[in-house]
Design an enzyme around this catalytic site. Structure first.
Site, PDB file in Angstrom:
ATOM      1  N   HIS A 245      -3.250 -12.793   7.734  1.00  0.00           N
ATOM      2  CA  HIS A 245      -3.385 -11.701   6.746  1.00  0.00           C
ATOM      3  C   HIS A 245      -4.127 -12.241   5.520  1.00  0.00           C
ATOM      4  O   HIS A 245      -3.560 -12.967   4.714  1.00  0.00           O
ATOM      5  CB  HIS A 245      -2.007 -11.172   6.325  1.00  0.00           C
ATOM      6  CG  HIS A 245      -2.086 -10.001   5.381  1.00  0.00           C
ATOM      7  ND1 HIS A 245      -1.458  -8.800   5.634  1.00  0.00           N
ATOM      8  CD2 HIS A 245      -2.699  -9.841   4.197  1.00  0.00           C
ATOM      9  CE1 HIS A 245      -1.700  -7.962   4.646  1.00  0.00           C
ATOM     10  NE2 HIS A 245      -2.448  -8.574   3.737  1.00  0.00           N
TER      11      HIS A 245
ATOM     12  N   HIS B 293      -7.341 -11.474   2.421  1.00  0.00           N
ATOM     13  CA  HIS B 293      -8.356 -10.664   1.715  1.00  0.00           C
ATOM     14  C   HIS B 293      -9.467 -11.596   1.237  1.00  0.00           C
ATOM     15  O   HIS B 293      -9.171 -12.575   0.537  1.00  0.00           O
ATOM     16  CB  HIS B 293      -7.750  -9.965   0.501  1.00  0.00           C
ATOM     17  CG  HIS B 293      -6.599  -9.073   0.842  1.00  0.00           C
ATOM     18  ND1 HIS B 293      -6.747  -7.729   1.099  1.00  0.00           N
ATOM     19  CD2 HIS B 293      -5.268  -9.333   0.980  1.00  0.00           C
ATOM     20  CE1 HIS B 293      -5.554  -7.197   1.377  1.00  0.00           C
ATOM     21  NE2 HIS B 293      -4.641  -8.154   1.317  1.00  0.00           N
TER      22      HIS B 293
ATOM     23  N   LYS C 299      -5.402  -1.388  10.308  1.00  0.00           N
ATOM     24  CA  LYS C 299      -4.456  -1.585   9.214  1.00  0.00           C
ATOM     25  C   LYS C 299      -4.030  -0.243   8.649  1.00  0.00           C
ATOM     26  O   LYS C 299      -4.866   0.598   8.307  1.00  0.00           O
ATOM     27  CB  LYS C 299      -5.117  -2.429   8.109  1.00  0.00           C
ATOM     28  CG  LYS C 299      -4.261  -2.675   6.891  1.00  0.00           C
ATOM     29  CD  LYS C 299      -3.103  -3.630   7.172  1.00  0.00           C
ATOM     30  CE  LYS C 299      -2.094  -3.657   6.020  1.00  0.00           C
ATOM     31  NZ  LYS C 299      -2.328  -4.697   5.060  1.00  0.00           N
TER      32      LYS C 299
ATOM     33  N   HIS D 266       1.192  -2.034   6.097  1.00  0.00           N
ATOM     34  CA  HIS D 266       1.688  -2.318   4.754  1.00  0.00           C
ATOM     35  C   HIS D 266       2.949  -1.469   4.644  1.00  0.00           C
ATOM     36  O   HIS D 266       2.876  -0.250   4.483  1.00  0.00           O
ATOM     37  CB  HIS D 266       0.658  -1.931   3.682  1.00  0.00           C
ATOM     38  CG  HIS D 266       1.136  -2.245   2.298  1.00  0.00           C
ATOM     39  ND1 HIS D 266       0.608  -3.275   1.547  1.00  0.00           N
ATOM     40  CD2 HIS D 266       2.131  -1.702   1.552  1.00  0.00           C
ATOM     41  CE1 HIS D 266       1.263  -3.347   0.396  1.00  0.00           C
ATOM     42  NE2 HIS D 266       2.177  -2.395   0.365  1.00  0.00           N
TER      43      HIS D 266
ATOM     44  N   HIS E 157       3.454  -9.028   5.497  1.00  0.00           N
ATOM     45  CA  HIS E 157       4.040  -9.602   4.280  1.00  0.00           C
ATOM     46  C   HIS E 157       5.420  -9.028   3.941  1.00  0.00           C
ATOM     47  O   HIS E 157       5.603  -8.397   2.899  1.00  0.00           O
ATOM     48  CB  HIS E 157       3.086  -9.493   3.079  1.00  0.00           C
ATOM     49  CG  HIS E 157       2.394  -8.155   2.905  1.00  0.00           C
ATOM     50  ND1 HIS E 157       3.055  -6.960   2.902  1.00  0.00           N
ATOM     51  CD2 HIS E 157       1.089  -7.850   2.707  1.00  0.00           C
ATOM     52  CE1 HIS E 157       2.189  -5.987   2.722  1.00  0.00           C
ATOM     53  NE2 HIS E 157       0.987  -6.503   2.602  1.00  0.00           N
TER      54      HIS E 157
ATOM     55  N   ASP F 278      -1.684 -13.380   2.722  1.00  0.00           N
ATOM     56  CA  ASP F 278      -1.971 -12.262   1.814  1.00  0.00           C
ATOM     57  C   ASP F 278      -2.671 -12.768   0.549  1.00  0.00           C
ATOM     58  O   ASP F 278      -2.484 -12.200  -0.527  1.00  0.00           O
ATOM     59  CB  ASP F 278      -0.703 -11.471   1.463  1.00  0.00           C
ATOM     60  CG  ASP F 278      -1.029 -10.125   0.833  1.00  0.00           C
ATOM     61  OD1 ASP F 278      -2.173  -9.658   0.984  1.00  0.00           O
ATOM     62  OD2 ASP F 278      -0.137  -9.546   0.182  1.00  0.00           O
TER      63      ASP F 278
HETATM   64  C1  NCD Z   1      -3.657  -6.846  -1.955  1.00  0.00           C
HETATM   65  C2  NCD Z   1      -5.082  -6.769  -2.498  1.00  0.00           C
HETATM   66  O1  NCD Z   1      -5.291  -7.108  -3.667  1.00  0.00           O
HETATM   67  O2  NCD Z   1      -5.988  -6.371  -1.758  1.00  0.00           O
HETATM   68  N1  NCD Z   1      -2.754  -7.013  -3.046  1.00  0.00           N
HETATM   69  C3  NCD Z   1      -1.511  -7.538  -2.981  1.00  0.00           C
HETATM   70  O3  NCD Z   1      -0.807  -7.523  -3.988  1.00  0.00           O
HETATM   71  N2  NCD Z   1      -1.032  -8.058  -1.878  1.00  0.00           N
HETATM   72  C4  NCD Z   1      -3.365  -5.640  -1.146  1.00  0.00           C
HETATM   73  C5  NCD Z   1      -2.118  -5.746  -0.309  1.00  0.00           C
HETATM   74  O4  NCD Z   1      -2.058  -6.522   0.654  1.00  0.00           O
HETATM   75  O5  NCD Z   1      -1.154  -5.047  -0.618  1.00  0.00           O
HETATM   76 ZN    ZN Z   2      -2.692  -7.921   1.805  1.00  0.00          ZN
END
Ligand code: NCD
Ligand code: ZN
Length: 344
Positions: free
Chosen positions: A13, A15, A98, A135, A173, A246
């Protein structure tokens, strides 16, 4: 134990954003992880296979030439995504879709407003063996922010599992004892990812000596009893729990802000943090299952062949990285960590 060699881990997971930001964050993940599941919540979400393949190319261009890294691509579910897109996605190596309940987190405005809207899509995903990543938080403003994950289980996840018993689901998460217990109560088809920060921190971190936006993420950190429940699950060897950082980069100027963005940037330090969490409870020998074996088994992918060495030697976390026109501050910036990680 002063060092530990494990099969190279994957991040289930992650970003990485887009454009210039990729140059900063992709190498941080690729230096330790062989593969990562790439979240599709860009400003313009990744809703088609074609968009995902183009995004994958941009990510691969940001991998330094001496590293190898495989992005595992996902699509973002909206109320309007076409069921026919699922066969195309599968044929092109997309691993999962997702589900962001609309309004739940960063860039989720175009997310799903009602699960029934995507039932024909879920049917096709089940048929083609595409995973559903959720999520897991309700967005009902009447529900306390700290309870939104637990309420999601009853209102959305349990009915979803009943209606699609053959759909493989990852509860992403997870942050609560309720989520851990729910995952443990299901024999097959359901797993969960755990972040390093939810294994190491409780919600007090957000308020220690003043409001600390770098500890703000979604789902928000919970109280200590929940942290202990998550740590138990991660270190138990249970195949239903695996690593998902995450790691969610935001410009420091948007974190240190009157309405701070949610997300902790952990990619450069993630393996040090997981090692510390496992070490603290004397369970380092379970780290390989959690970080490197359980995830591939659930996704039906082979294990990696390289090895990562974790060494008990202190290092200081970099204060900040250049990030586009601004900077990016990792979690625990400037602090000393006990474990270091290096591919061997
Ligand atoms: C994530 C993001 O910034 O894209 N933020 C977070 O707090 N985890 C989005 C997510 O996974 O909820
Ligand atoms: Zn995330």
């Amino acid at each position: 134990m002063d060092h530990l060699d494990i099969t190279q881990p994957d991040d289930w997971h992650l970003h990485v954003r887009d454009g210039d930001f990729l140059k900063t964050v992709v190498p941080h993940t690729a230096q330790h992880f062989a593969r990562a599941v790439i979240m599709p919540n860009l400003k313009e979400p990744i809703t088609t296979t074609q968009m995902a393949l183009a995004y994958k190319e941009r990510i691969l261009k940001s991998v330094p030439s001496h590293m190898t890294f495989e992005p595992l691509m996902t699509l973002y579910l909206t109320d309007h995504i076409k069921p026919s897109e699922m066969a195309v996605a599968k044929a092109n190596g997309i691993v999962a879709l997702k589900l962001y309940p609309a309004g739940a987190t960063t860039n989720s405005d175009l997310g799903v407003t009602k699960l029934s809207h995507i039932y024909p899509v879920l049917e096709e995903m089940q048929k083609h063996g595409l995973l559903l990543l959720v999520h897991g938080e309700v967005t009902d403003p009447a529900i306390d922010v700290f309870d939104r994950e637990a309420v999601f289980i009853d209102r959305q996840l349990a009915p979803l599992r009943r209606d699609f018993p053959g759909l493989k689901i990852v509860f992403e998460h997870i942050t609560t004892q309720e989520a851990r217990d729910y995952v443990k109560s299901v024999d097959s088809g359901l797993a969960a990812t755990l972040t390093a920060h939810h294994l190491l921190l409780n919600r007090n971190a957000i308020f220690k000596g003043g409001l600390r936006p770098h500890y703000y993420c979604l789902p928000v950190l919970k109280r200590e009893t929940h942290r202990l429940a998550l740590l138990e699950a991660a270190t138990s060897g249970d195949a239903r729990f695996f690593l998902g950082t995450d790691s969610a980069p935001h410009l420091a100027s948007l974190k240190e802000h009157a309405s701070a963005c949610a997300g902790c940037y952990t990619a450069p330090v993630a393996m040090s943090l997981y090692a510390s969490a496992f070490d603290a409870v004397g369970q380092l020998d379970q780290l390989e299952r959690f970080a490197s074996l359980n995830g591939p088994a659930f996704y039906g992918l082979p294990n990696n062949s390289a090895q990562l060495r974790l060494t008990k030697s202190t290092h200081q976390v970099q204060a900040a990285y250049p990030y586009g026109l601004g900077e990016l501050k990792p979690l625990f910036a400037g602090e000393t960590l006990e474990w270091s990680a290096q591919l061997i």
